[in-house]
Design a protein around this motif. Structure first.
Motif, short mmCIF file in Angstrom:
data_model
loop_
_atom_site.label_atom_id
_atom_site.label_comp_id
_atom_site.label_asym_id
_atom_site.label_seq_id
_atom_site.Cartn_x
_atom_site.Cartn_y
_atom_site.Cartn_z
N SER A 641 0.85 -1.32 -0.01
CA SER A 641 0.04 0.02 -0.03
C SER A 641 0.76 1.30 -0.15
N ALA A 642 1.91 1.16 0.72
CA ALA A 642 2.84 2.41 0.74
C ALA A 642 3.52 2.65 -0.80
N TYR A 643 3.80 1.72 -1.24
CA TYR A 643 4.67 1.69 -2.60
C TYR A 643 3.31 2.31 -3.68
N ASN A 644 2.07 1.66 -3.40
CA ASN A 644 1.11 2.33 -4.34
C ASN A 644 0.64 3.57 -4.18
N ASP A 645 1.08 4.27 -3.01
CA ASP A 645 0.89 5.82 -2.49
C ASP A 645 1.91 6.33 -3.54
N LEU A 646 3.15 5.89 -3.48
CA LEU A 646 4.24 6.39 -4.00
C LEU A 646 3.84 6.63 -5.83
N ARG A 647 3.27 5.71 -6.34
CA ARG A 647 2.85 5.61 -7.66
C ARG A 647 1.90 6.46 -7.70
N HIS A 648 0.98 6.43 -7.01
CA HIS A 648 -0.43 7.37 -7.30
C HIS A 648 0.15 8.84 -7.14
N ILE A 800 -6.18 -6.25 -13.45
CA ILE A 800 -5.36 -7.04 -14.07
C ILE A 800 -5.30 -6.81 -15.78
N ASP A 801 -6.29 -5.89 -16.06
CA ASP A 801 -6.47 -5.57 -17.53
C ASP A 801 -4.76 -5.15 -17.91
N VAL A 802 -4.33 -4.20 -17.36
CA VAL A 802 -2.88 -3.58 -17.70
C VAL A 802 -1.90 -4.19 -16.66
N SER A 803 -1.24 -5.01 -16.62
CA SER A 803 -0.40 -6.01 -15.79
C SER A 803 0.38 -4.81 -15.11
N THR A 804 1.15 -3.88 -15.75
CA THR A 804 2.16 -3.06 -15.13
C THR A 804 1.42 -1.89 -14.12
N GLU A 805 0.07 -1.97 -14.22
CA GLU A 805 -0.73 -0.82 -13.56
C GLU A 805 -0.62 -0.89 -12.17
N ASP A 806 -1.17 -2.31 -11.87
CA ASP A 806 -1.69 -2.82 -10.62
C ASP A 806 -0.10 -3.42 -9.92
N PHE A 811 3.74 -7.07 -6.16
CA PHE A 811 4.29 -6.72 -4.78
C PHE A 811 4.45 -8.19 -3.86
N TYR A 812 3.52 -8.81 -3.70
CA TYR A 812 3.40 -10.02 -2.89
C TYR A 812 4.23 -11.16 -3.54
N ALA A 813 4.09 -11.10 -4.76
CA ALA A 813 4.98 -12.06 -5.59
C ALA A 813 6.64 -11.69 -5.16
N LEU A 849 8.56 -4.37 -11.43
CA LEU A 849 8.25 -3.81 -10.22
C LEU A 849 9.48 -3.72 -9.26
N VAL A 850 10.28 -4.85 -8.93
CA VAL A 850 11.38 -4.51 -8.42
C VAL A 850 12.44 -3.65 -8.85
N GLU A 851 12.45 -3.61 -10.21
CA GLU A 851 13.58 -2.93 -11.03
C GLU A 851 13.08 -1.47 -10.75
N GLY A 852 11.67 -1.05 -10.68
CA GLY A 852 11.29 0.33 -10.62
C GLY A 852 11.18 0.67 -9.14
N LEU A 853 11.01 -0.02 -8.40
CA LEU A 853 11.05 0.08 -6.89
C LEU A 853 12.44 0.60 -6.46
N LEU A 854 13.25 -0.04 -6.92
CA LEU A 854 14.83 0.16 -6.47
C LEU A 854 15.18 1.73 -7.24
N HIS A 855 14.87 1.66 -8.16
CA HIS A 855 15.03 2.99 -8.73
C HIS A 855 14.36 4.00 -8.16
N ASP A 856 13.15 4.10 -7.89
CA ASP A 856 12.52 4.99 -6.95
C ASP A 856 13.14 5.29 -5.72
N MET A 857 13.61 4.28 -5.02
CA MET A 857 14.15 4.57 -3.61
C MET A 857 15.44 5.15 -3.72
N ALA A 858 16.32 4.85 -4.94
CA ALA A 858 17.53 5.66 -5.21
C ALA A 858 17.36 7.09 -5.34
#
Length: 890
Positions: A641-648, A800-806, A811-813, A849-858
Motif C-alpha cells: 500500500s505504501a508503494y502504491n501511494d508513491l505511484r499514485h 489485471i487488465d494492464v499488468s504493469t498498472e496494478d 509486490f506480494y510475488a 516492479l522490483v527494478e522500478g522500486l529500486l530506482h524510485d528508492m534511489a
C-alpha cells in the motif's frame, strides 16, 4: 362605566401626529430614529388614556397596577411613564407572575405543578406510579408534564374554591374521542393531567384573595396576541376596578401602513444565515437600531448569532437557548455517559478531555492506544493498559474507581452528591461556577450541597434511581431550562420571538426562517387534546392560534424596515416554498399594484432584495505545488500500500509514509464494508486451517464448518448482532457462492497451504513487508498467491487488465523467493458469487516492479523532489489533500 369592567378603547389618529396631551419629553424621545411611529402611536394613546382613566376614577397611581403581557415591556413602560409625567407617582407595571411573587413568596406543595422540570418530572413519575402506570413511567412522564402545563393556564384562572368543581366537570370531557383500547395511555395521561392541574396551587392564587383588591384603586389588564384566561378572570373578579385592553388590537387598529419590506430567497440554511446576518449589519450601518431578529428556528438563530458575535456586534438574546445545548451541559452529560457500565471508549475520552484534573499527556496516550487497537468499548481497555507501565495502569484503575462510584442505584440527593463529587474530582466544578451557563446549570440541577434539603422534599426523591434513570432526569431538566445571558446595556440587536414585537420600539426587523416548514400559518396545537376537548377545556383552538400568528405577522410587517428570509431547499435536498404568510404578502403586493394601475408581476418582483452581503475583491494568492525532498527520511520498510501511494502521488507517500502523518481512526462507528472484509479474511483463514487439518468434501459439512468459523470470528471481534445484521443477512449467499467456486477450484488440483502469511524480504537498503491473504499450491508444485477482494467484480477485473498498472499482486510475488509462481485475485461477492482473476505472467511483472522500486528508492535517497500530482481520481479520498492544498494551487 358598568360594573363588569371597562374596555379601554384608544382614539384613532394619524400615526405620525403627536397626541396633544403627551409631554414634550416623551414625544421627543418617541420621534427619534430609534423609536418607530407605530410604537409612538400605541404608547402615547395607552399611557395618556390610562392617566385620563385614573383621573376620572380618582384612582391614585401608586394604588394602580398595569398588567403587561410579557416582562420585557415592564422597564419600557416605566421609563416612558416617567418621561411623560416626571412629577408625581407612577403605577406599578407588572406581569401577573411578577406581581404575584411581589405580593407573596410562593412555595409549591409536594404534589403541586411547580413549572420546574427538576421537581415536575419526579412528581409526574410519582403520580403515574399511584395511577398504576409505573411500567410506563419513563415513557409518559414528559407528556404528562406538558399536558398538565397546558391545562394550568385554565386552572390558574379560577379561584382555588372553584377549581375543583371545574375539574369535576372537565373529567367527562377529556375522555371523549379517546378509544379505550387504542388510546388507553393517552386517555390516562389526559385524565391524570387534569387531576394534577386542578389539585395544584399556583403563584397567582394570591390575586384572588380579598385583601389584594383592598389595596387597589384600578387595574389595567393588557393582553397580547392571545387573550390570557387569567386576565378575563381578574376582570370579572374586580368589576369596575378593572380595565381590560387588548394591546394587540390597539396596535392593529392604527392606520395600516406596512413598512419597507424586502424578500430574500436563499439557497440553503447556510446561505440564509449569512444573508440574515448581513441584513442586520446593513441596518446597523444605516443607523436603524435597535434591530429585532425574530427567533423562529433555534438552530438558524444560533448560527446567525455566531456570525454577529464574530463581527463583535453586541446582541441581547431575550429568547435565550436551551441549557442542554451549552458547553456546561455537555461537560456534565459527558461525565454521566462515561459512568455507564457499557460506556464506549469515545464516551470516556470525552469525559477525560473535559476534566482539567486529568493529565492531558496520559489522555492522549490512552486515545492513541485505543484507536490503534480499535477498542470501541471502554471495559476492553483494562487489559490493554495492563501491558503498559505500572503508573499508567494505576491511573487507569483510578478512572474506573471514579466510574464505579456511579454504578449503584440510589436516591436523587445521593445521585446529586455523587455527581458533585465526580465534577470536583475532575476539576470541572470551578469551571462551571465561573461560567454563567454553568452557574445556571448548578442551580437548576440543585447540585450545590446547600440545596440538598430542598431536594429531599421533592415528591419521589426517595425512589432509588439507576444511572440510566438519573441521566435521563438530568437530560430532561437541562432540555426544559433556558439560559438567558445577562446584558450590560442597550444592545443594537435584540433576539426575541415574533409575538414579542408587540409595542416594542424597533427601527428594523429581520425574520429568517420564513419557509413553509418553520413558519406555518396554521400551527398544530401541542398536547394530546382533540379539537372538541380543546373547546370544552377552554384551550386555544387551531383557528385561534392561526389568528394569533396572523396578527403577530401583520404587526411585525408594520416595522419601518423589514427583511423576510427563507431557504429554497432543505438539508436533504428537498425543495421548500416560502411560508403561506409570505405568499399571501406577495399576493397583496400584486393586488395593491393592480389597484393602482401598475404591473402586478413587476410589483411583486420589486420587493425581492439583492444579496445584502458586500462583495469584496479578493486578490488571488495561489500557492505552488509542493515538491518536498525526502532524502533526510530514509525508507527502511515498504509495504504494497505504501508503494502504491508513491505511484499514485509522491507527495502522499512523503506525507503519510515518510512523515508518518495519519488520520485518527474513529472508535464509535458503525460496521462498514471494510470491517466485513477483515471479518471475511479471518473466517476464510479459520475455515481453511480447519479443512487442512481435517479434510471434508461434502458440501453440507463444509457449509457447517464455514458457519461455525463465521460465528467464532464474530464473537472474537466483539461484533454486536444488531450492527452486523446487514452483513449477516447477506452471508448465506456469500457462503454458498464461495463453496461453489471452491469446489471447481479444487477440481483443477489446487490445494490450500497457509493463510494470512506475514512476509519480509530484504531488497537493497529497504525491506519489503506484507501479509499475504493466502498461498495455495498447484498440482505441479507452483505456488499460487491469492488476495481476497469484496469489491465489485468490474473493479477487480480492471486491476489485471494492464499488468504493469496494478502493484499489489506483483509486490506480494516479490515477497516470496519462488522462481515460478502464479497470483490471482479472488473476488468474494454476494450477487455475482465468487470468481478468480489471475494476473498473467506475474513473475515478469514482479521483476519490472522490483527494478522500478529500486530506482524510485534511489532517487528519493538522492534528493529528488516528491511533487503532488493532483490527479482527480487519486485526490478524491486522499488523506493528505489538506496538506498539499490542491484547491489553492496556481
Amino acid at each position: 362605566m358598568n360594573d363588569e369592567g371597562i374596555q379601554l378603547k384608544l382614539r384613532h389618529c394619524d400615526r405620525n401626529q403627536t397626541h396633544p396631551s403627551v409631554a414634550p419629553g416623551l414625544s421627543d424621545h418617541m420621534t427619534s430614529p430609534d423609536f418607530p411611529p407605530l410604537a409612538l402611536t400605541v404608547w402615547t394613546r395607552l399611557l395618556d388614556d390610562v392617566a385620563l382613566s385614573l383621573t376620572a376614577r380618582a384612582a391614585h397611581p401608586a394604588r394602580t397596577v398595569v398588567v403587561l403581557p410579557y416582562a420585557q415591556l415592564m422597564p419600557l413602560a416605566s421609563r416612558l411613564w416617567a418621561q411623560t409625567r416626571p412629577d408625581g407617582f407612577a403605577p406599578h407595571f407588572e406581569t401577573t407572575q411578577n406581581w404575584s411573587r411581589r405580593l407573596r413568596a410562593f412555595n409549591p406543595g409536594p404534589d403541586d405543578l411547580a413549572f420546574d422540570a427538576a421537581r415536575d418530572i419526579l412528581t409526574a413519575q410519582t403520580l403515574l406510579d399511584r395511577a398504576g402506570l409505573g411500567p410506563h413511567r419513563d415513557l409518559l412522564a414528559s407528556a404528562l408534564v406538558e399536558a398538565a402545563g397546558q391545562l394550568a393556564a385554565q386552572a390558574c384562572a379560577l379561584s382555588p374554591a372553584r377549581r375543583q368543581a371545574w375539574g369535576q366537570d372537565a373529567r367527562a370531557v377529556v375522555s371523549v374521542g379517546l378509544d379505550a383500547q387504542v388510546m388507553a395511555l393517552e386517555a390516562a395521561v389526559a385524565q391524570l393531567a387534569l387531576v394534577w392541574a386542578t389539585a395544584s396551587c399556583y403563584a397567582t392564587d394570591v390575586l384572588f384573595e380579598p385583601w389584594v383588591a383592598d389595596t387597589l384603586d384600578c387595574v389595567v389588564l393588557l393582553d397580547g396576541f392571545l387573550a390570557e384566561p387569567l386576565s378575563g378572570a381578574l376582570q370579572a373578579l374586580w368589576g369596575a376596578r378593572a380595565i381590560k385592553v387588548a394591546l394587540a388590537e390597539v396596535a392593529l387598529e392604527q392606520p395600516a401602513r406596512r413598512g419597507a419590506i424586502a424578500l430574500h430567497g436563499a439557497r440553503d440554511a447556510e446561505d440564509e444565515a449569512q444573508r440574515a446576518a448581513a441584513c442586520v449589519l446593513r441596518h446597523i450601518e444605516s443607523g436603524r437600531t435597535p434591530v429585532a431578529l425574530a427567533a423562529i428556528d433555534r438552530a438558524l438563530t444560533r448560527r446567525i448569532r455566531a456570525m454577529l458575535d464574530a463581527q463583535q456586534v453586541p446582541v441581547r438574546d431575550e429568547n435565550g437557548w436551551k441549557l442542554s445545548t451549552t458547553r456546561a451541559a455537555a461537560q456534565v452529560m459527558a461525565a454521566l455517559r462515561a459512568g455507564a457500565w457499557n460506556a464506549t471508549s469515545d464516551a470516556v475520552l470525552d469525559w477525560l478531555k473535559c476534566s482539567p484534573a486529568q493529565p492531558a499527556v496520559r489522555v492522549l496516550a490512552m486515545e492513541r492506544m485505543l484507536r490503534r487497537a480499535g477498542l470501541r468499548e471502554w471495559p476492553s481497555a483494562g487489559t490493554l493498559s495492563a501491558r503498559d507501565d505500572p503508573e499508567f495502569s494505576a491511573w487507569h484503575r483510578s478512572l474506573d474507581t471514579l466510574r464505579d462510584g456511579l454504578a449503584k442505584p440510589r436516591a436523587l440527593a445521593l445521585w446529586l452528591a455523587a455527581l458533585r463529587g465526580l465534577l470536583l474530582a475532575g476539576g470541572q466544578w470551578p469551571l462551571l461556577e465561573a461560567d454563567a451557563a454553568g452557574a445556571k446549570l448548578l442551580s437548576v440541577l440543585r447540585l450545590d450541597e446547600a440545596a440538598q434539603p430542598e431536594v429531599e422534599t421533592f415528591n419521589g426523591a426517595a425512589r432509588r434511581l439507576t444511572l440510566a434513570e438519573f441521566t435521563a432526569w438530568v437530560d430532561t431538566v437541562l432540555e426544559s431550562a433556558s439560559h438567558v445571558p445577562a446584558h450590560p446595556g442597550e444592545e443594537p440587536v435584540v433576539i426575541l420571538p415574533l409575538s414579542q414585537l408587540l409595542a416594542r420600539p424597533f427601527a428594523a426587523l429581520v425574520v429568517p426562517g420564513c419557509d413553509e416548514v418553520r413558519l406555518q400559518a396554521s400551527p398544530e396545537p401541542s398536547g394530546p387534546w382533540t379539537p372538541a376537548q380543546r373547546e370544552a377545556l377552554g384551550l386555544p383552538s387551531r383557528e385561534t392560534l392561526a389568528s394569533a400568528v396572523l396578527a403577530a405577522w401583520t404587526h411585525a410587517l408594520q416595522t419601518p424596515v423589514a427583511d423576510l428570509l427563507w431557504r429554497e431547499g432543505d438539508e436533504g435536498g428537498e425543495p421548500l416554498l416560502p411560508s403561506p404568510l409570505v405568499q399571501l404578502l406577495r399576493l397583496q403586493f400584486q393586488r395593491d399594484a393592480a389597484a393602482s394601475g401598475k404591473d402586478a408581476r413587476s410589483a411583486a418582483a420589486g420587493h425581492l432584495a439583492c444579496d445584502p452581503r458586500v462583495q469584496r475583491a479578493v486578490q488571488p494568492r495561489p500557492v505552488a505545488r509542493p515538491q518536498p525532498v525526502g532524502a533526510a527520511l530514509p525508507v527502511l520498510q515498504l509495504s504494497a500500500s505504501a508503494y502504491n501511494d508513491l505511484r499514485h502521488c509522491p507527495y502522499r507517500f512523503f506525507a503519510l509514509r515518510q512523515l508518518g502523518l495519519k488520520e485518527a481512526d474513529e472508535l464509535d462507528t458503525a460496521v462498514d464494508k471494510r470491517d466485513f472484509g477483515q471479518w471475511l479474511h479471518d473466517v476464510l483463514k479459520q475455515f481453511h486451517d480447519g479443512l487442512k487439518a481435517d479434510p471434508a468434501t461434502d458440501t453440507g459439512s463444509r457449509r457447517a464448518r464455514l458457519d461455525a468459523a463465521a460465528s467464532a470470528v464474530t464473537r472474537s471481534m466483539a461484533l454486536a448482532e444488531g450492527e452486523f445484521l446487514p452483513f449477516a443477512a447477506a452471508w448465506p449467499r456469500v457462503r454458498d457462492g464461495y463453496l461453489v467456486w471452491l469446489a471447481g477450484f479444487e477440481a483443477d488440483g489446487a490445494r490450500f497451504d497457509q493463510g494470512e502469511v506475514a512476509c519480509e524480504t530484504p531488497l537493497g537498503a529497504v525491506t519489503l513487508v506484507g501479509r499475504i491473504d493466502r498461498i495455495d499450491h498447484c498440482p505441479d508444485g507452483t505456488a499460487l498467491v491469492i488476495d481476497y477482494k469484496t469489491e465489485n467484480q468490474a473493479t477487480t477485473r480492471r486491476r489485471i487488465d494492464v499488468s504493469t498498472e496494478d502493484t499489489q499482486l506483483a509486490f506480494y510475488a516479490a515477497l516470496l523467493p519462488h522462481d515460478t509462481l502464479r497470483a490471482a485475485y479472488v473476488n468474494v461477492g454476494e450477487k455475482d458469487g465468487t470468481k478468480e482473476f489471475e494476473q498473467a505472467d506475474v513473475v515478469a511483472v514482479r521483476d519490472l516492479l522490483v527494478e522500478g522500486l529500486l530506482h524510485d528508492m534511489a532517487r528519493i535517497a538522492e534528493g529528488t523532489p516528491l511533487p503532488a500530482l493532483g490527479e482527480a481520481a487519486a485526490c478524491d479520498y486522499c488523506a493528505a489533500r489538506g496538506l498539499c492544498r490542491k484547491d489553492s494551487w496556481a
